[in-house]
Scaffold this motif. Sequence first.
Motif, PDB file in Angstrom:
ATOM      1  N   LEU A 279       1.011  -1.236   0.053  1.00 13.57           N
ATOM      2  CA  LEU A 279       0.024   0.158  -0.063  1.00 13.57           C
ATOM      3  C   LEU A 279       0.895   1.364   0.014  1.00 13.57           C
ATOM      4  O   LEU A 279       0.335   2.233   0.684  1.00 13.57           O
ATOM      5  N   SER A 280       2.090   1.098  -0.638  1.00 13.27           N
ATOM      6  CA  SER A 280       2.940   2.276  -0.562  1.00 13.27           C
ATOM      7  C   SER A 280       2.388   3.263  -1.361  1.00 13.27           C
ATOM      8  O   SER A 280       1.817   2.961  -2.489  1.00 13.27           O
ATOM      9  N   VAL A 281       3.086   4.661  -0.961  1.00 16.98           N
ATOM     10  CA  VAL A 281       2.966   5.641  -1.891  1.00 16.98           C
ATOM     11  C   VAL A 281       1.416   5.846  -2.056  1.00 16.98           C
ATOM     12  O   VAL A 281       0.978   6.214  -3.238  1.00 16.98           O
ATOM     13  N   ASN A 282       0.622   5.896  -1.079  1.00 18.66           N
ATOM     14  CA  ASN A 282      -0.867   6.255  -1.191  1.00 18.66           C
ATOM     15  C   ASN A 282      -1.220   7.336  -0.230  1.00 18.66           C
ATOM     16  O   ASN A 282      -0.288   8.294  -0.016  1.00 18.66           O
ATOM     17  N   ARG A 283      -2.222   7.685   0.201  1.00 19.74           N
ATOM     18  CA  ARG A 283      -2.601   8.967   1.077  1.00 19.74           C
ATOM     19  C   ARG A 283      -3.222   8.618   2.365  1.00 19.74           C
ATOM     20  O   ARG A 283      -3.968   9.033   3.245  1.00 19.74           O
ATOM     21  N   ILE A 284      -2.599   7.328   3.014  1.00 20.81           N
ATOM     22  CA  ILE A 284      -3.029   6.650   4.069  1.00 20.81           C
ATOM     23  C   ILE A 284      -2.519   7.460   5.116  1.00 20.81           C
ATOM     24  O   ILE A 284      -1.223   7.572   5.438  1.00 20.81           O
ATOM     25  N   SER A 285      -3.329   8.052   6.419  1.00 21.72           N
ATOM     26  CA  SER A 285      -2.678   8.753   7.377  1.00 21.72           C
ATOM     27  C   SER A 285      -2.925   8.249   8.875  1.00 21.72           C
ATOM     28  O   SER A 285      -2.293   8.433   9.784  1.00 21.72           O
TER      29      SER A 285
END
Length: 810
Positions: A279-285
């Motif tokens: 799930l790399s380089v997403n917008r998961i905070s």
Amino acid sequence: MTCSIRLPCLVFISLVLRCSSVSIDTEISRRLKRQTQGGSFICPEECICTDYGDNSKEVNCYNTGRGSIPLNIPGDTVKLNLSRNSISEITRGILDNLHEVLYLDLSHNDIENIELTAFKDLAKVTLLDLSSNEIKNVTLSMLGPTALKLEVLRISDTQLRSMPDLHDRSRTYMTKLTYLTISNNRISVLPSGRIPPSVKFLDLSCLDVRVLKTNTFSGLENLEEVTMRGCRRTGRKKLEVVERGIFSSAAGLQRLDFSGNALKRVPAELPITLIELDLSVNRISDLKEGECATEEVLKENLYRNAAGEFDEFGGGYLTRPVGSDLSHLSNLRILKLNGNPLTSLCIDDFLNLENLKVLNMSGCTLSLFHPHTFVYPQNLAILDLSGNQFMRFKTQSLSALEELYLEDNILEQVGSLNRKKVPSLKRADFAGNKWRCDCQLKPFLQLIRYHSGEIDFVNLHGYSVHYACAFPLEVKGKPLLTLDIDALVCDSEEKVNIVAIAAPASLGLIIIIVVIIIVVAMRQDRRRIAKKRAARAAANAKIGQQNEAFALDFTSTMGTTLERRKYAGDAAVLCSSLDQSWVTDRLIPEIRRHGNEALPYDKDAKNSTLSRNEGRLVLNVFTVGKNIKIDRLSKCMDSNRRVVIVVSYNFIEEDSSTLLLNVIRERSVDSPEDSVIILVLGAVAWSSMPQALKFLMVEKTFIQYPQDAGNDAHFWESLCPQLYRQSTLSNRRENLDGEKLEYWQQEEPSENIFAEKEDETPPSRPPNWNTGGRKMRMGSKIYESGSTLKGSTAGSRYGIIDENADDSEH
């Protein structure tokens, strides 16, 4: 003539036919060219032909600049590479008689069209690559017999605009397809049922898809790996939403790659069979919803049940959630979360991930984590936290950790990190940090100095600038390996002796200072209390004087009394938002039209108290919202001479109407009867009225608007003089903006004085209230200008509904 050798016979036949000018069929000609002579063959020009074993050939025509497929391809070719040429079309018959071809590569050409029977002799092909062409559609009829044994199909980087339907419902074709790649196309929707159920490895990267529906992968029970990386090309949409349960059919899914997209949270209900998740380089905070669990809660053994809820082990009742959206993936071994805007980690983010071995969280914005965060993945072997914002790295024992990467942070300390905490460590990188070289760095210095033979510290040597002090200033830039460990001290240690000497002498001084402070504070409190009492007494006296003056401050106007107090408005009209249009479109214009006619006016009086130009009312319309701020309502009542409440079913249905009526009643107890006018709009049952409204109907003034709009003259003749009485002598315009009294209600006192009083006897209907039934006739009395409206149904044809009245009286 007979021939004992095969080639001379063929040559002889060809010469005879050519000499006799007999036309030869194209297919026979190609077959002649693909014949071999004594174990040898003719290789197409500019191609490379090699043996592939078992009397088969590999023909490589890669990047030869050809504009078409060569005709003299050997018939025993098994592997045919025609990639990176300028082939624009595949016509029928061009690949005939190549029955042995297993691998056909047509990628990186200019192919726009493939005729229907072009692949009719390629029934053994297991790999077909059509990537990087100008193809706009791929169908089963186009592939023909090629789809019988096809295992690998690549259609990347083409002109596809919709998902090709490759699912043969008759289960004749595409039954062995295992690898399907349709990446880098302008496909925006992925309908279900178009991918063959036999597919195990699916690549849908760099499409134009924003949402994955729940049924996208329905029926794909054999899926083992799904890759759907985001596209770096501008103008392409990235995946933002993955609906819950999308992989419910893929019970065997092991690898999932959603990297480079725009996901804001971890997809819910991922299959428990996952081994690798990217799930790399997403917008998961955040990795979980809600607050982080505490150590106390974790000790209560709370786990996620099969329904996705959390309950106490053996307790049987629901408790607060524990674990993140990843905690149910007990088989997960590789997890990549690098490049996400994560700032902190909870203690339970990786709970139950006992088989996790590789965790990559580099390039995030992490600065905090709990010391037990990385302890729960008991078998964690590789941890990459490089490129974050850690100032400290304090963790409990990581017994299985073999590689640790913390380079390019802003580390000053690593706590008590020593060999006992990382007994299995073999490789580590701490370069590029800002070390604070004091006594707390001693364990780390001992680790890199005495265990460098066992652990490979990347970029570490005697004078490495990658491992250098940043604080304090006197040792800034000094390599760590050149420091004297015993000479490192902390600021607190340097001041210990001074404090120890000064403590006995300063103890008495501290006690004296405390006593002085207490005495001074007591005196100031006494003075403050005395001042408050004096101010309160003066205020009470002033209020008494004002009340006396206020009681006498009246003057005669229009046969009634007019207060000299200045109001911001003459009347505040309170109504439901659904009745606002009636107020602004009907009530206000009628008041304007009837007002001057109802007022006494002396055109010869020079000093007339109320002229026609000065007699315009200042009306403020307020709509009632879900919540009422008491201070706001009080201010509204104080700034207007009277309050007009438009009562209808819409008004009564408002959640805040009861509170509003209670406040008005409480604040108008000592006010004149005409300070509150209740205008009943429509037929409203007496039993459905709030108790506060009933009291106001009895105590104050009410009037009902007639249901027959054409018979409302008496209504306006009664209402308008009542509103103009004691009106403000100004020529201001009405405020028809419909300002809302909708604010969050302030914290109520411990005893709600505005609540309905259960022990208070409900009032009976006014004595002059017509109880003749639901349909009430117009009252016989006609009210003149300035007369009271209390208990009146003047101008109304239908009164308030009496639910207790007998129908026989109607």
